[in-house]
Design a protein around this motif. Structure first.
Motif, mmCIF file in Angstrom:
data_model
loop_
_atom_site.group_PDB
_atom_site.id
_atom_site.type_symbol
_atom_site.label_atom_id
_atom_site.label_comp_id
_atom_site.label_asym_id
_atom_site.label_seq_id
_atom_site.Cartn_x
_atom_site.Cartn_y
_atom_site.Cartn_z
ATOM 1 N N ILE A 44 0.847 -1.187 0.000
ATOM 2 C CA ILE A 44 0.000 0.000 0.000
ATOM 3 C C ILE A 44 0.887 1.243 0.000
ATOM 4 O O ILE A 44 1.669 1.461 0.925
ATOM 5 N N HIS A 45 0.757 2.048 -1.056
ATOM 6 C CA HIS A 45 1.647 3.197 -1.223
ATOM 7 C C HIS A 45 1.230 4.380 -0.358
ATOM 8 O O HIS A 45 0.193 4.369 0.312
ATOM 9 N N GLY A 46 2.057 5.425 -0.407
ATOM 10 C CA GLY A 46 1.854 6.581 0.447
ATOM 11 C C GLY A 46 1.100 7.719 -0.198
ATOM 12 O O GLY A 46 0.561 7.611 -1.310
ATOM 13 N N PHE A 47 1.065 8.846 0.495
ATOM 14 C CA PHE A 47 0.313 10.039 0.109
ATOM 15 C C PHE A 47 0.821 10.607 -1.212
ATOM 16 O O PHE A 47 2.023 10.745 -1.425
ATOM 17 N N ARG A 48 -0.093 10.907 -2.102
ATOM 18 C CA ARG A 48 0.160 11.519 -3.412
ATOM 19 C C ARG A 48 0.969 10.622 -4.347
ATOM 20 O O ARG A 48 1.454 11.074 -5.385
ATOM 21 N N GLY A 53 5.325 3.800 -7.333
ATOM 22 C CA GLY A 53 6.324 4.149 -6.327
ATOM 23 C C GLY A 53 6.900 2.948 -5.607
ATOM 24 O O GLY A 53 8.057 2.972 -5.169
ATOM 25 N N LEU A 54 6.101 1.900 -5.477
ATOM 26 C CA LEU A 54 6.562 0.691 -4.775
ATOM 27 C C LEU A 54 6.955 -0.427 -5.730
ATOM 28 O O LEU A 54 7.274 -1.536 -5.286
ATOM 29 N N SER A 55 6.942 -0.154 -7.025
ATOM 30 C CA SER A 55 7.178 -1.234 -7.984
ATOM 31 C C SER A 55 8.611 -1.749 -7.969
ATOM 32 O O SER A 55 8.863 -2.907 -8.310
ATOM 33 N N HIS A 198 7.962 13.996 -10.314
ATOM 34 C CA HIS A 198 7.315 14.878 -11.279
ATOM 35 C C HIS A 198 6.277 14.142 -12.123
ATOM 36 O O HIS A 198 5.255 14.711 -12.492
ATOM 37 N N HIS A 199 6.525 12.880 -12.390
ATOM 38 C CA HIS A 199 5.590 12.106 -13.216
ATOM 39 C C HIS A 199 4.371 11.623 -12.428
ATOM 40 O O HIS A 199 3.284 11.479 -12.985
ATOM 41 N N HIS A 200 4.563 11.359 -11.130
ATOM 42 C CA HIS A 200 3.516 10.639 -10.398
ATOM 43 C C HIS A 200 2.989 11.327 -9.141
ATOM 44 O O HIS A 200 1.958 10.913 -8.616
ATOM 45 N N PHE A 201 3.664 12.364 -8.632
ATOM 46 C CA PHE A 201 3.267 12.936 -7.351
ATOM 47 C C PHE A 201 1.971 13.735 -7.450
ATOM 48 O O PHE A 201 1.327 14.002 -6.439
ATOM 49 N N HIS A 272 11.797 3.289 -0.536
ATOM 50 C CA HIS A 272 11.258 2.580 -1.703
ATOM 51 C C HIS A 272 11.991 2.958 -2.980
ATOM 52 O O HIS A 272 11.968 2.189 -3.951
ATOM 53 N N TYR A 273 12.629 4.125 -3.005
ATOM 54 C CA TYR A 273 13.429 4.545 -4.150
ATOM 55 C C TYR A 273 14.926 4.313 -3.927
ATOM 56 O O TYR A 273 15.634 3.856 -4.814
ATOM 57 N N GLU A 274 15.404 4.658 -2.738
ATOM 58 C CA GLU A 274 16.845 4.651 -2.494
ATOM 59 C C GLU A 274 17.380 3.280 -2.083
ATOM 60 O O GLU A 274 18.530 2.958 -2.405
#
Length: 290
Positions: A44-48, A53-55, A198-201, A272-274
């Motif tokens: 379950i992903h986060g706000f905005r 984001g979790l892929s 920028h693409h998804h937020f 999740h990114y770093e």
């Protein structure tokens, strides 16, 4: 290529190739399948954010079947009929989970941790829970400058009509937020993080979704649901997380009976990114001992 040497960018590519979109109980959901999975995990992903984001974590969990929905009002999922508050988000998740294998584990990142807690308080009973960078203090009660500025910004944007709407989605606002949260010194990874934001937020359906979601995120605390967290629980914290500070993760670990805490060094809120591989390793080690 060994997983330990795989970049986040490459993991995104692997996830895109492996993920298949479905519609489950009215929710857009992506399933990342594998043959003979070791287990099943709902992320379950986060706000905005949205499922993308979790892929990278889904790709790193290559031996598991991973499901990632877009939260209602984000990505390809429709808005909720009622308010986008924690109670309604929790009810949505509990209903969604009822359609899944009852042995499915659930991971919630950031705001997603609050949605998971709310769902459990409303009857969802997953096999195990992973709380990644969980929100363990109400930002609405914090008096530091970033939290006060964020509250003022969302209130002001709501009252400015089309101007406020444009401001919420503006390049500058998203970039400032992205810079503030990224901790990596890897310039290529920083560039990827900014690109993803920028693409998804701003991939939400309406300003109502963003404003109500912010109010829910800023008023919530995972510890409100500690009494219902009776299943195995893993807490994953970033050592330098300014949004979910490590001291609060330690407190959550102490208050949630039987929980396990994994601290990932040299990273903040964007694990999740770093550090998606480190997150996947922690999840796998936790799940393997259930």
């Amino acid at each position: 290529m060994p997983l330990s040497k795989t970049s986040t960018r490459h993991l995104f590519g692997l996830a895109k190739a492996r993920g298949k979109r479905e519609n489950l109980a009215g929710t857009a959901l992506w399933r990342y399948s594998t043959s003979n999975p070791k287990g099943k995990i709902l992320l379950i992903h986060g706000f905005r954010g949205n499922h993308l984001g979790l892929s990278a974590i889904a790709a790193a969990l290559e031996e598991y079947e991973v499901l990632i929905p877009d939260l209602p009002g984000y990505g390809k999922s429709e808005e909720l009929l009622g308010s986008h508050d924690l109670k309604n988000y929790g009810r949505w998740l509990a209903d969604l989970y009822s359609e899944l294998d009852p042995e499915t584990m659930v991971l919630g990142h950031s705001f997603g941790s609050l949605v998971v807690g709310s769902a459990i308080a409303q009857g969802m009973s997953p096999a195990a829970v992973i709380l990644q960078n969980p929100i363990t203090a109400r930002s609405s009660e914090q008096k530091d400058l970033p939290n006060r500025v964020a509250r003022f910004f969302y209130r002001a944007a709501l009252g400015l009509g089309p101007v406020g709407s444009a401001l919420l989605r503006s390049w500058l606002v998203v970039r400032v937020m992205s810079i503030a949260m990224a901790t990596t010194s890897n310039l290529r990874l920083r560039s990827l993080i900014h690109q993803q934001h920028h693409h998804h937020f701003s991939n939400y359906r309406s300003d109502r979704v963003a404003h109500e979601g912010f109010m829910a995120a800023s008023s919530g605390n995972v510890l409100d649901y500690a009494q219902w967290l009776q299943m195995p629980v893993l807490l994953i914290a970033g050592e330098g997380d300014s949004i979910a500070p490590l001291r609060n993760q330690v407190l959550a670990h102490q208050l949630i009976a039987g929980s396990k805490l994994v601290v990932i060094p040299k990273v903040g809120h964007l694990t999740h990114y770093e550090t998606p591989i480190e997150v996947a390793v922690a999840v796998d080690e936790f799940a393997s001992k259930l």
